[in-house]
Design an enzyme around this catalytic site. Sequence first.
Site, short mmCIF file in Angstrom:
data_model
loop_
_atom_site.label_atom_id
_atom_site.label_comp_id
_atom_site.label_asym_id
_atom_site.label_seq_id
_atom_site.Cartn_x
_atom_site.Cartn_y
_atom_site.Cartn_z
N LYS A 1 -1.68 -3.10 8.06
CA LYS A 1 -2.79 -2.68 8.91
C LYS A 1 -2.76 -3.43 10.23
CE LYS A 1 -6.01 -1.32 5.25
NZ LYS A 1 -7.35 -1.54 4.65
N TYR B 1 -9.60 -10.65 -6.80
CA TYR B 1 -8.74 -10.64 -7.98
C TYR B 1 -9.04 -11.80 -8.93
CZ TYR B 1 -6.25 -7.08 -5.41
OH TYR B 1 -5.95 -5.94 -4.73
N ARG C 1 0.85 -1.19 0.00
CA ARG C 1 0.00 0.00 0.00
C ARG C 1 0.89 1.24 0.00
NH1 ARG C 1 -1.89 -3.62 3.87
NH2 ARG C 1 -3.98 -4.47 3.49
N HIS D 1 -2.62 2.82 -5.72
CA HIS D 1 -3.24 1.54 -5.37
C HIS D 1 -3.42 0.64 -6.58
CE1 HIS D 1 -4.66 -0.28 -1.69
NE2 HIS D 1 -5.68 -0.81 -2.33
N ARG E 1 -0.79 -1.90 -6.83
CA ARG E 1 -1.06 -3.03 -5.92
C ARG E 1 -2.03 -4.01 -6.59
NH1 ARG E 1 -1.09 -4.53 -0.47
NH2 ARG E 1 -3.05 -5.26 0.42
N HIS F 1 -3.31 -9.59 3.46
CA HIS F 1 -4.74 -9.73 3.72
C HIS F 1 -4.96 -10.72 4.86
CE1 HIS F 1 -5.95 -8.40 -0.62
NE2 HIS F 1 -5.71 -7.39 0.16
#
Length: 310
Positions: free
Chosen positions: A178, A282, A154, A247, A250, A273
Amino acid sequence: MHSLERLKENYLLHCKTQKELNAKTLKAYRIDLTQFILFSSNSDEPFSRENITSYLAMLHETYQPKTTKRKIASLKAFFHFLEYEDLLNDNPFNKMRLSFREPKRLPKTIPANIIQLFLNTLYRESRQDATPGKKKSILRDIAVIELLFATGMRISELCSLKCRDVDMENHSVLIWGKGSKERILQIGNPDVISALSLYQDAFQNQIAQSEWLFVNRLGNRLSEQSVRLMINKYADLAGISMHITPHMFRHSFATLLLEADVDIRYIQKMLGHSSITTTEIYTSVSMHKQKAILTEKHPRNGMAVNGGNF
């Protein structure tokens, strides 16, 4: 009952010290909870089911589904904290079934040939006659874009990298994602390694003084907005008409790996993730491309067959 404002501050302190949430998440929580408090200012029972239902209806009418979902999640977490701390006897969310359909939006990707054109433009600019200061900036820009695409990180993760997070000896980068979750990715492409090495040599003094990996001309941390402007600049120089965002590199990283038959579970880990469900978006992009290929490029389309009517 304690004031809502005080309860909010106690909860945010808990999120910062106990849950160790990052500043960006804390800021979002503060905004969402402050909005709820303002909405409830005229209510005698802010925690009542009626007040909550009215607030949720306002959110649905005002915001897009993704934003609404986030704001509801912030409020639910706040209420569960109050319940856990015995500051709320009856949590209305325990008796509410919340479900709404969020439209499925496929990630926007950059075609491989456009990425190649973009990178070629960067390297072409590095070979042009320019002042030493401009040449240094171009070396930095190349390193930023190469690393962004090489790792699929990110933009916030890239701009938060410290110089110690990149191991040039082992060709790896430590990424803080995150929720302060860390992951290590290998850098396998020699051009990317070379770009990082040239950049670090050119900016070694500024990096040493700031500790950030990517810095601006003043030696401060390179901002996310600066990267966005950088991408716009080189897209214009390359004559690329599509709007490219950080993004999208990514998304392209994940989609191109998936189309190269890389296992989706590996892609999940590389992207950081928590759930495979997030990564599975995806596969939809890949199937969308497959349909376009089989519809537009299948050799059967060029075959003149006199089939007639059955």
